[in-house]
Design an enzyme around this catalytic site. Structure first.
Site, PDB file in Angstrom:
ATOM      1  N   CYS A  51     -34.958  17.864   0.634  1.00 20.22           N
ATOM      2  CA  CYS A  51     -33.592  17.363   0.801  1.00 20.22           C
ATOM      3  C   CYS A  51     -33.361  16.009   0.145  1.00 20.22           C
ATOM      4  CB  CYS A  51     -33.255  17.298   2.285  1.00 20.22           C
ATOM      5  SG  CYS A  51     -34.299  16.144   3.237  1.00 20.22           S
ATOM      6  N   HIS A  79     -33.365  14.373   7.600  1.00 23.10           N
ATOM      7  CA  HIS A  79     -32.663  15.275   6.679  1.00 23.10           C
ATOM      8  C   HIS A  79     -31.411  14.587   6.149  1.00 23.10           C
ATOM      9  CE1 HIS A  79     -31.935  19.191   4.890  1.00 23.10           C
ATOM     10  NE2 HIS A  79     -30.664  19.108   5.263  1.00 23.10           N
ATOM     11  N   HIS A 106     -26.905  20.581   0.482  1.00 20.43           N
ATOM     12  CA  HIS A 106     -28.227  20.033   0.796  1.00 20.43           C
ATOM     13  C   HIS A 106     -29.291  21.078   0.502  1.00 20.43           C
ATOM     14  CE1 HIS A 106     -28.461  22.111   4.937  1.00 20.43           C
ATOM     15  NE2 HIS A 106     -27.358  22.514   4.366  1.00 20.43           N
TER      16      HIS A 106
END
Length: 253
Positions: A159, A211, A223
């Site tokens: 990510c 994240h 993402h």
């Protein structure tokens, strides 16, 4: 004696004076009957002339009209009202053009970039809202790339590496490598103030930011997810909403 030799009937004379009246009555009746036959013959002749006239009209191909009505192939025209024989032009507007499609007609949609159409559907947006073509191109380049921790290649990516590449290639911003470092480097913004290009952060494990994604619009963000690789998700999703920890914006180059 004979009465009316041309009639063809023979009447016998009776000498008795009392019998004269019936014979006279019969003679009158016969005259009346033959007179009626002649009248019927004349009527039949008249009817036959009408039939001959109608047959002659059909043979010559000259139709007879009544009440000033003319009959021509494809139209009925009277002396007061005439039907136009001009065929109206078909409208060039198709059903597709009349129907709304992301705020544009079909002609305008055909001119729109393919990526605008594709991601307008994914983001529940109008084509006009998707003006950042370089961003769409970058998303499409990485779309579906599988997730792997620490990866930063075309084969697999995590990510924070994905957000680092997007911010560098599209917005010309340099970001640190990890999600926590990116969170620390950003100026914090409220959820209701999010704009395209802002970063959104989540805590999926541990006590720190684990994240990160890039905000687009309509609560959508792109993402690299562990479950499906590079994709678009919604902040209101039942998985992401409780894990949302804030958003940030980069203001310097």
């Amino acid at each position: 004696m004979r009465i009316g030799a041309g009639i063809g009937f023979r009447v016998l004379y009776c000498k008795s004076p009392t019998m004269k009246l019936p014979y006279i009555t019969i003679s009158c009746l016969l005259v009346f009957v033959f007179s009626s036959c002649k009248s019927l013959s004349k009527l039949g002749a008249k009817d036959d002339s009408v039939a001959k006239t109608s047959n002659a009209a059909r043979r010559t191909g000259n139709p007879q009209f009544i009440d000033q009505i003319e009959v021509t192939p494809g139209a009925v025209v009277t002396s007061r009202h005439k039907t136009s024989t001009t065929t109206s032009k078909r409208s060039n507007t198709t059903g597709a053009e009349r129907m709304p499609g992301y705020g544009l007609s079909s002609v305008e949609i055909e001119k729109a970039n393919y990526l605008q159409l594709k991601y307008a559907v994914l983001m529940d947006a109008t084509v006009e809202q998707l003006t950042n073509i370089p961003l769409l191109e970058s998303i499409d380049k990485w779309w579906g790339t599988k997730y792997c921790l620490g990866g930063a290649t075309d084969n697999c990516i995590d990510c924070s590496a994905f957000t680092q590449i997007i911010m560098r290639d599209v917005y010309k911003h340099n970001l640190p490598r990890t999600a926590q470092e990116q969170y620390d480097a950003c100026e914090k913004v409220q959820l209701e103030d999010l704009k395209e290009g802002d970063l959104v952060f989540f805590q999926t494990s541990g006590r720190s930011i684990s994240h990160v994604g890039v905000y687009l619009l309509n609560n959508k963000f792109v993402h690299a997810a562990t479950s499906g690789g590079v994709m678009i998700s919604d902040l209101n999703d039942k998985y992401w909403q409780p894990r949302y920890r804030g958003a940030g914006r980069l203001t310097d180059n």
